[in-house]
Design an enzyme around this catalytic site. Structure first.
Site, PDB file in Angstrom:
ATOM      1  N   GLU A  30       5.402   4.524 -21.889  1.00  0.00           N
ATOM      2  CA  GLU A  30       4.976   4.287 -23.273  1.00  0.00           C
ATOM      3  C   GLU A  30       4.602   5.565 -24.014  1.00  0.00           C
ATOM      4  OE1 GLU A  30       2.929  -0.165 -22.975  1.00  0.00           O
ATOM      5  OE2 GLU A  30       1.659   1.626 -22.987  1.00  0.00           O
ATOM      6  N   ASP A  85      -1.983 -14.147 -23.875  1.00  0.00           N
ATOM      7  CA  ASP A  85      -2.015 -12.862 -24.576  1.00  0.00           C
ATOM      8  C   ASP A  85      -0.713 -12.587 -25.326  1.00  0.00           C
ATOM      9  OD1 ASP A  85      -0.306 -12.299 -22.462  1.00  0.00           O
ATOM     10  OD2 ASP A  85      -1.217 -10.338 -22.015  1.00  0.00           O
ATOM     11  N   TYR A 114      12.755   2.632 -23.148  1.00  0.00           N
ATOM     12  CA  TYR A 114      12.064   3.742 -23.801  1.00  0.00           C
ATOM     13  C   TYR A 114      12.803   5.068 -23.632  1.00  0.00           C
ATOM     14  CZ  TYR A 114       8.076   0.776 -24.845  1.00  0.00           C
ATOM     15  OH  TYR A 114       7.264  -0.214 -25.358  1.00  0.00           O
ATOM     16  N   GLY A 126      -0.825  -9.062 -31.057  1.00  0.00           N
ATOM     17  CA  GLY A 126      -1.116  -7.767 -31.657  1.00  0.00           C
ATOM     18  C   GLY A 126      -0.032  -6.779 -31.291  1.00  0.00           C
ATOM     19  N   GLY A 148      -4.983  -4.407 -27.673  1.00  0.00           N
ATOM     20  CA  GLY A 148      -6.063  -4.954 -26.848  1.00  0.00           C
ATOM     21  C   GLY A 148      -5.972  -6.442 -26.613  1.00  0.00           C
ATOM     22  N   LYS A 149      -4.804  -7.021 -26.834  1.00  0.00           N
ATOM     23  CA  LYS A 149      -4.676  -8.479 -26.734  1.00  0.00           C
ATOM     24  C   LYS A 149      -4.903  -9.000 -25.311  1.00  0.00           C
ATOM     25  CE  LYS A 149       0.321  -7.658 -27.001  1.00  0.00           C
ATOM     26  NZ  LYS A 149       0.161  -6.222 -27.342  1.00  0.00           N
ATOM     27  N   THR A 150      -4.397  -8.273 -24.306  1.00  0.00           N
ATOM     28  CA  THR A 150      -4.599  -8.718 -22.930  1.00  0.00           C
ATOM     29  C   THR A 150      -6.062  -8.601 -22.525  1.00  0.00           C
ATOM     30  OG1 THR A 150      -2.345  -8.042 -22.344  1.00  0.00           O
ATOM     31  CG2 THR A 150      -3.907  -8.351 -20.526  1.00  0.00           C
TER      32      THR A 150
END
Length: 376
Positions: free
Chosen positions: A320, A259, A220, A184, A189-191
């Site tokens: 992030e 994940d 970043y 994703g 929310g994959k983890t």
């Protein structure tokens, strides 16, 4: 670490569509309590202790993380969900569904809410016959005898008939798949989902080690300068981790969930790298990709951009917080193109934009059901 326990449950009904009642109970037990490992035949007996319609009875073997006190409460809830109304009476009565714990490992439990082994199971053929079918060699912890012998010695002389009506055993995702990769966008929310599935289905888990990458915060701050070393370091680390971790597991015996899938390296590289950098990167990627084990199921969690930004803000990783919507949309476009072009990968796309599978158990169950029902 949670411990899986084996319990044997008795199911009975003498109202309505009796076969359907038993199957519905089995399905709910699989959803709410644990993996159903074995299902006995249906046995028909006359009502016990009162005159009424005959009962259908069966027994199932279940692997569960629940302690016995929580297990009995779950069973009472399932009875209620299926329409049973309990009355304060010791007398026997018609039952839409009746669920009892016969055995819980080899434990002996005596308290005001629960007695295990079931105190009257040795007196009842309708409990012992289906139990003996699927647990013939199991030892009754008080009688100290095999269940098969307990059935032979049972003094209950009521008629019991084994019916040729099949019940379906719900197949858990841990038996459907050996290796699932959950993917994703950033903040999808994959983890979290991978960890929840790992906990619920006793899966070996492989989590991406993004937090250890020294180039990520720098990227970043200055994407143009740090894009290439970031993507190369991610590629090398993902390749090493997947190669090492998956090699430790027997993918024919273990259920493994990760994940991420290594193809995400190429998706992010397409967005962040200049053309000449990407060409060099692609050569390295193609060499590594050939060696990586492919998942049996690739789950892509889609979330709309607004929801992703909220999730990113909520989890509070400082580096992030300046991610822009346009960057997330480019990443999603990369995943979309990847999904459209993969013919040899079993892919399931789940829109989780309106789901809160962390706080809402029903939303989580919706995702699990989609995985169970998915067919390539």
């Amino acid at each position: 670490m949670r411990i899986q326990r084996i319990t044997y449950l008795s199911l009975g009904t003498n109202q309505g569509n009796k076969t359907e009642n038993l199957q519905s109970a089995i399905d709910l037990i699989a959803d709410e309590i644990g993996a159903v490992l074995k299902v006995a035949s249906i046995y028909e007996t006359a009502s016990w202790g009162f005159d009424s319609d005959n009962f259908y009875n069966t027994c199932i073997k279940v692997s569960t993380y629940l302690p016995p006190e929580q297990l009995i409460q779950k069973l009472l809830t399932i009875e209620k969900d299926l329409g049973r109304v309990r009355v304060d009476s010791d007398s026997y009565a018609d039952r839409l569904i009746d669920l009892d714990i016969l055995l819980f490992d080899d434990e002996i439990i005596f308290n005001k809410d629960l007695i295990v082994p079931h105190p009257r199971m040795l007196e009842r053929k309708f409990a012992l016959a289906p139990l003996a079918e699927i647990a013939t060699g199991v030892i009754h912890p008080i009688a100290k005898k095999k269940i098969s012998l307990c059935l032979q010695e049972c003094v209950d002389d009521s008629d019991i008939k084994q019916l040729n009506i099949p019940l379906k055993r719900p197949i858990p995702i841990s038996e459907q798949y050996n290796y699932i990769a959950v993917e994703g966008n950033i903040g999808a929310g994959k983890t979290t989902l991978s960890t929840m599935i790992s906990n619920d289905f006793n899966a070996k888990i492989v989590l991406e080690r993004f937090a250890d990458n020294p180039f990520l915060p720098k990227f970043y701050e200055d994407q143009e300068r740090y894009a290439f070393p970031l993507e190369m370091s991610f590629l090398a680390d993902r390749y090493q981790q997947l190669s090492d971790d998956l090699a430790q597991f027997d993918l024919f015996k273990n259920f493994v969930i990760s994940d991420y899938y290594i193809f995400k390296s190429l998706i992010f590289a397409q967005v962040t790298l200049q053309n000449d950098e990407y060409k060099l990167y692609r050569k390295m990627f193609d060499l590594m990709y050939k060696e990586i084990v492919k998942p049996d199921l690739y789950v892509y969690l889609y979330q709309n951009t607004d929801r992703l930004l909220k999730n990113i803000e909520k989890r509070g990783r400082e580096y992030e917080q300046n991610i822009e919507a346009s960057y997330l949309e480019k990443i999603h476009d990369g995943y979309s193109n990847f999904i459209k072009t993969q013919q040899n990968l079993n892919i399931l796309v789940i829109d989780v934009s309106e789901l809160d599978f962390v706080q809402n158990r029903d939303d989580y169950k919706t995702i699990i059901q989609k995985i169970k029902e998915h067919r390539p």
